[in-house]
Design an enzyme around this catalytic site. Sequence first.
Site, mmCIF file in Angstrom:
data_model
loop_
_atom_site.group_PDB
_atom_site.id
_atom_site.type_symbol
_atom_site.label_atom_id
_atom_site.label_comp_id
_atom_site.label_asym_id
_atom_site.label_seq_id
_atom_site.Cartn_x
_atom_site.Cartn_y
_atom_site.Cartn_z
ATOM 1 N N ILE A 7 -24.151 -22.284 2.680
ATOM 2 C CA ILE A 7 -22.877 -22.922 3.055
ATOM 3 C C ILE A 7 -22.021 -21.952 3.869
ATOM 4 C CG2 ILE A 7 -20.808 -24.080 2.167
ATOM 5 C CD1 ILE A 7 -22.513 -24.817 -0.332
ATOM 6 N N GLY B 248 -30.230 -31.386 -19.240
ATOM 7 C CA GLY B 248 -28.901 -31.086 -18.704
ATOM 8 C C GLY B 248 -28.477 -31.972 -17.540
ATOM 9 N N SER C 234 -17.237 -26.371 -7.787
ATOM 10 C CA SER C 234 -18.344 -27.328 -7.869
ATOM 11 C C SER C 234 -17.940 -28.540 -8.684
ATOM 12 C CB SER C 234 -19.527 -26.634 -8.549
ATOM 13 O OG SER C 234 -20.493 -27.586 -8.937
ATOM 14 N N ALA C 235 -18.543 -29.668 -8.350
ATOM 15 C CA ALA C 235 -18.330 -30.892 -9.130
ATOM 16 C C ALA C 235 -18.804 -30.718 -10.572
ATOM 17 C CB ALA C 235 -19.083 -32.044 -8.481
ATOM 18 N N THR C 236 -19.574 -29.678 -10.809
ATOM 19 C CA THR C 236 -20.059 -29.433 -12.165
ATOM 20 C C THR C 236 -18.901 -29.190 -13.148
ATOM 21 O OG1 THR C 236 -21.819 -28.290 -13.363
ATOM 22 C CG2 THR C 236 -20.419 -26.920 -11.991
ATOM 23 N N TYR D 259 -23.461 -21.203 -15.367
ATOM 24 C CA TYR D 259 -23.078 -21.238 -13.951
ATOM 25 C C TYR D 259 -21.805 -22.068 -13.784
ATOM 26 C CZ TYR D 259 -22.828 -23.573 -9.439
ATOM 27 O OH TYR D 259 -22.358 -24.121 -8.284
ATOM 28 N N LYS E 67 -17.620 -21.184 -12.652
ATOM 29 C CA LYS E 67 -16.771 -21.888 -11.678
ATOM 30 C C LYS E 67 -15.457 -22.307 -12.338
ATOM 31 C CE LYS E 67 -19.559 -21.748 -8.145
ATOM 32 N NZ LYS E 67 -19.232 -20.822 -7.059
ATOM 33 N N ASP F 194 -21.567 -9.578 2.684
ATOM 34 C CA ASP F 194 -22.722 -10.197 2.015
ATOM 35 C C ASP F 194 -23.720 -9.100 1.694
ATOM 36 O OD1 ASP F 194 -25.177 -11.742 1.505
ATOM 37 O OD2 ASP F 194 -24.059 -13.439 2.337
HETATM 38 N N1 UFG Z 1 -34.375 -33.897 -8.897
HETATM 39 C C1 UFG Z 1 -35.672 -34.340 -9.006
HETATM 40 N N2 UFG Z 1 -36.682 -33.460 -8.719
HETATM 41 C C2 UFG Z 1 -36.468 -32.182 -8.339
HETATM 42 C C3 UFG Z 1 -35.122 -31.731 -8.219
HETATM 43 C C4 UFG Z 1 -34.094 -32.614 -8.508
HETATM 44 O O1 UFG Z 1 -35.913 -35.499 -9.349
HETATM 45 O O2 UFG Z 1 -37.431 -31.436 -8.100
HETATM 46 C C5 UFG Z 1 -33.252 -34.834 -9.166
HETATM 47 C C6 UFG Z 1 -32.333 -34.414 -10.292
HETATM 48 O O3 UFG Z 1 -32.833 -34.862 -11.533
HETATM 49 C C7 UFG Z 1 -31.015 -35.057 -9.878
HETATM 50 C C8 UFG Z 1 -31.056 -35.029 -8.347
HETATM 51 O O4 UFG Z 1 -32.435 -34.873 -8.008
HETATM 52 O O5 UFG Z 1 -30.986 -36.401 -10.289
HETATM 53 C C9 UFG Z 1 -30.282 -33.881 -7.740
HETATM 54 O O6 UFG Z 1 -30.696 -32.651 -8.315
HETATM 55 P P1 UFG Z 1 -30.322 -31.241 -7.684
HETATM 56 O O7 UFG Z 1 -30.997 -30.187 -8.516
HETATM 57 O O8 UFG Z 1 -30.583 -31.243 -6.231
HETATM 58 O O9 UFG Z 1 -28.734 -31.165 -7.846
HETATM 59 P P2 UFG Z 1 -27.829 -31.265 -9.162
HETATM 60 O O10 UFG Z 1 -26.971 -32.489 -8.995
HETATM 61 O O11 UFG Z 1 -28.606 -31.133 -10.403
HETATM 62 O O12 UFG Z 1 -26.974 -29.929 -9.047
HETATM 63 C C10 UFG Z 1 -26.168 -29.681 -7.925
HETATM 64 C C11 UFG Z 1 -26.052 -28.199 -7.677
HETATM 65 C C12 UFG Z 1 -25.288 -27.508 -8.754
HETATM 66 C C13 UFG Z 1 -24.002 -28.206 -9.016
HETATM 67 C C14 UFG Z 1 -24.229 -29.678 -9.257
HETATM 68 C C15 UFG Z 1 -22.934 -30.421 -9.429
HETATM 69 O O13 UFG Z 1 -27.339 -27.591 -7.613
HETATM 70 O O14 UFG Z 1 -24.982 -26.203 -8.324
HETATM 71 O O15 UFG Z 1 -24.924 -30.236 -8.154
HETATM 72 O O16 UFG Z 1 -22.190 -30.356 -8.284
HETATM 73 F F1 UFG Z 1 -23.412 -27.672 -10.091
#
Ligand code: UFG
Length: 336
Positions: A12, A294, A124-126, A149, A153, A31
């Site tokens: 980003i 999670g 983060s939205a987390t 993590y 935040k 960095d």
């Molecule tokens: N997913 C899969 N297969 C994979 C990876 C992800 O099916 O191999 C699914 C997950 O279950 C979820 C969606 O794809 O439903 C998105 O998953 P991501 O891991 O891409 O993203 P997350 O929403 O879990 O997490 C992201 C960021 C975090 C942040 C979070 C909330 O990685 O840093 O959004 O903003 F905290």
Amino acid sequence: MKVLLTGGAGYIGSHTCVELLNQGYEVVIADDFSNSKPEVINRIKEITGKDVDVYPIDVADKNAMKKLFSEQSIGSVIHFAGYKAVGESCQKPLMYYRNNIDATLTLLEVMEEFGVNKFVFSSSATVYGENNPIPYVETMPITGCTNPYGWTKLMIEQILKDACAANKELSVVLLRYFNPIGAHPSGRIGEDPSGIPNNLLPYVAKVAVGKLPKLGVFGNDYPTVDGTGVRDYIHVVDLAKGHAAALAYAENHTGAEAINLGSGKGHSVLEIVNTFSRVNNVPVPYEIKPRREGDLPEFYANAEKAKELLDWTAELTLEDMCRDLWNWQSNNPDGY
Ligand code: UFG
């Protein structure tokens, strides 16, 4: 006056750097390249035709940061630097708390010493946790996170709010990102995760380019449109523009303001896989796997506040995100 980007060589950070340089800002990057590559800097210069000063330092190294601030006239800071893998943070919580919080405190102390008062933070939205209803609005109660993590935040948001209460000249924008994906349309910069990707789109791209055999879809029995997880995906170039807008906002305000950066729309995992395949005409083999621990079934942003305060809305479509990601991945199959 220059803008300091900590973590400016990251995914980003690098896209924001390009956007700021294109808008005429002077940029300095700090960095340590622990999770990014020096080649990013060459690509940024290539895209923009502009120069950027780079300090290969750890933001938690106070002496190095003081040297930077004494050599450069920094007027504002966007703080991207930090560890960001949810799963790893559960394995190594102390490392996450030490790194993310220490770096932020050091940065804020050095800013105070040098009288720098404009700060934009990568939140983060987390932070909305698991109990808030969707869509997420900035006024919702923030009570806790599901992983270390996320807690870093949330804790940093609190530190920044307290710092603003004590210093009336301080201006802080807490940008709560939803799910940034895609790459710069030039195909020269993009996301380059080390090892096997954790996030959906980098994984999809690696499968499409033949580096991984098959995507695992984590659960198809959620109460969503097709049973798979729903997220608010936002093009990283839109996100970068959101940072430029936040910086402009911080120039003219004081206090701490939390603002969502999302599109306001949700897309399921299967919708993503199908769109990526269709737009790029490339197969993405997948299999359904059990749910990932999670994960929430569905979340997306209420994006009104960003529109109101920053005059910013996400403009690029899911098709744009998938096309630009593929342009990056297919031209850089091994990353930088
Ligand atoms: N997913 C899969 N297969 C994979 C990876 C992800 O099916 O191999 C699914 C997950 O279950 C979820 C969606 O794809 O439903 C998105 O998953 P991501 O891991 O891409 O993203 P997350 O929403 O879990 O997490 C992201 C960021 C975090 C942040 C979070 C909330 O990685 O840093 O959004 O903003 F905290």
